[in-house]
Design an enzyme around this catalytic site. Structure first.
Site, PDB file in Angstrom:
ATOM      1  N   GLU A  53      -1.450   6.875   5.875  1.00 50.41           N
ATOM      2  CA  GLU A  53      -0.558   5.791   5.479  1.00 50.41           C
ATOM      3  C   GLU A  53       0.757   6.397   4.993  1.00 50.41           C
ATOM      4  OE1 GLU A  53      -2.919   3.868   2.508  1.00 50.41           O
ATOM      5  OE2 GLU A  53      -2.371   5.294   0.928  1.00 50.41           O
ATOM      6  N   ASP A  55       4.178   5.565  -5.451  1.00 49.65           N
ATOM      7  CA  ASP A  55       4.813   5.273  -4.156  1.00 49.65           C
ATOM      8  C   ASP A  55       6.337   5.330  -4.211  1.00 49.65           C
ATOM      9  OD1 ASP A  55       2.172   4.630  -3.281  1.00 49.65           O
ATOM     10  OD2 ASP A  55       2.420   2.604  -4.062  1.00 49.65           O
TER      11      ASP A  55
END
Length: 486
Positions: free
Chosen positions: A237, A62
């Site tokens: 997402e 991420d």
């Protein structure tokens, strides 16, 4: 010869320094630590294991990239913890930086779930997913935003909050400043600061994305209600906002299939949309998730994301970075992150011809791994009277081959393979998209069979095909590509 129709066409879419102390033969880790790195990044840095005094491999995911006033490129990353039991065990955010894109410094852990609990009195162990960071020049503070669960709910859901920690240092000494009240109970926060200094806050997950303004005088509070971002296609997402030539870009992971999420992007004239989808800029890497950011540094644009190539496990990921290029109309070119072919680029054949690719000539590296072999650093090779071949391809193993089509067209792709055990199966992917069903090898194990996937669409420009093991164990001698007659 066994022949199987392709099930899906593939279209090329153009369109301080926080310190983590852990015992290692009685010696604590000392931060910062600098090493020369290559893709995937940070895998050679050590990591204290969750609940253990031993030192293991650092797994990061991420990535949120930023360039601050000191001229360095920073990456704020989540931390996958070993052993891999699931993303609920993610904890301990790290920050890294470089000034040459080669030598990277690990500044250590900057925040953990224990810090949140001790400083703010809320939160549970683990559950620290994708973060972001922003700098407010008005007060000289760095704001670190992260999603975290306050407590599990009785019906199995979770009370998500977006926590905020603040520091005078981009690489450490972050202290809790609360959480963003009124924000949707989603995750993957992103903060974008526009040219006029207005900060915008976004988060997303569970199929929808929200955005809104932060107060200029307090970047821990919303300025009004957040709204749903309209016009996104297959939003999964991980929203990320950047600006290029006066246009706003919202990139995110999608709901792609068997080989993992892709990264898509949309464009708008406003930071809050409405948005117009422009397609895929990062094909599926084989990892079940994808999450990225897009950053300019020293005149070049870069795409950050993660893969699971070093570990082979979706819960143990590694950050990657590759150059990103725009087309003249502002659209983004798909990122070529799939490695360098062994030998010359393979030009697909014209009508009436065929191209034979020896299985041992897989992509051999480059900006990303070009193979993954469970339990080893390279595929195993063997020899026969038919030539060298790749052996012992197991479930989850994959081999990649770059090809270059002169023109868009359909091709029949024939695999010369044999199974070592009953029920052995594999599938074919093109540009990260599965284009065949599970191909079962049901011929005797003492010879190579020819199995063809028909009508695979391949477009001009460099693309790649993947062989991915689904079950059992197989050997692969060659791949033959022929223009379809249909």
């Amino acid at each position: 010869m066994k022949r199987i129709p392709a099930t899906k066409a593939v279209i090329l879419l153009m369109a301080s320094a926080g310190a983590a102390l852990a015992a290692n033969a009685g010696q604590p880790l000392k931060y910062p630590m600098t090493r020369e790195m290559h893709n995937p990044l940070f895998v050679e840095f050590p990591s204290p294991m969750y609940g253990s005094d031993s030192i293991g491999r650092l797994f990061t995911a991420d990535p949120s990239g930023h360039v601050w006033a000191d001229g360095r490129f920073y990456i704020y990353a989540s931390h996958d913890m070993e052993p891999a039991y699931g993303c609920d065990r993610m904890d301990r955010y790290h920050v890294f930086s470089t000034d040459d894109m080669v030598n990277w410094t690990d500044h250590g852990e900057i925040l953990s779930s224990a810090d949140v609990k001790n400083q703010s009195g809320w939160g549970i162990e683990g559950w620290m997913w994708a973060p972001d960071c922003a700098y407010n020049p008005a007060n000289g503070k760095y704001y670190f935003y992260f999603p975290h669960v306050n407590e599990p709910l009785p019906w199995g859901g979770h009370d998500w909050r977006t926590g905020v920690a603040v520091s005078d240092d981009p690489a450490g000494d972050f202290h809790m400043a609360g959480y963003i009240e009124g924000a949707p109970q989603l995750f993957d926060p992103c903060v974008f600061v526009d040219d006029d200094g207005q900060p915008y806050f976004y988060n997303g997950g569970c199929g929808w994305c929200a955005g809104g303004k932060l107060r200029r005088d307090d970047w821990t509070k919303l300025d009004g209600e957040m709204q749903r971002m309209e016009g996104l296609v297959e939003f999964h997402e991980g929203p990320w906002i950047h600006k290029y030539n006066g246009k706003y870009y919202l990139s995110h992971s999608d709901d792609h299939g068997a080989d993992g999420n892709q990264l898509r992007y949309a464009m708008s004239d406003s930071p809050l949309g409405p948005w117009e989808d422009k397609g895929v800029y990062l094909y599926a890497t084989g990892c079940g998730t994808s999450h990225g950011s897009i950053v300019e540094y020293k005149g070049k644009w870069y795409a950050l994301y993660h893969c699971n190539n070093p570990s082979g496990k979706d819960e143990l990921r590694s950050v990657c970075i590759d150059e990103l290029e725009y087309n003249p109309d502002g659209t983004i070119r798909p990122i070529h992150n799939w490695g360098t072919p062994a030998g010359e680029m393979l030009m697909l054949p014209a009508a009436g011809e065929s191209l034979t690719v020896n299985a041992v000539n897989y992509n051999n590296g480059g900006t990303n791994y070009a193979y993954y072999k469970n339990g080893g650093d390279a595929p195993e090779k063997a020899s026969s009277t038919s030539g060298d071949y790749i052996t012992n391809i197991h479930k989850g193993d994959w081999m990649r081959y770059s090809v270059n089509a002169r023109n868009e067209g359909k091709y029949d792709i024939t695999f010369k393979a044999k199974a070592q055990e009953p029920g052995t199966a594999f599938h074919l992917s093109v540009n990260g998209t599965k284009v065949s069903g599970d191909v079962v090898i049901d011929t005797p194990a003492d010879r190579f069979a020819e199995i063809t996937v028909e009508g695979v669409i391949i477009n001009p420009d460099v693309e790649y095909i993947d062989l991915r093991g689904d079950n059992g164990t197989l050997d692969m001698l060659a791949i033959v590509i022929t223009p379809s007659k249909q």
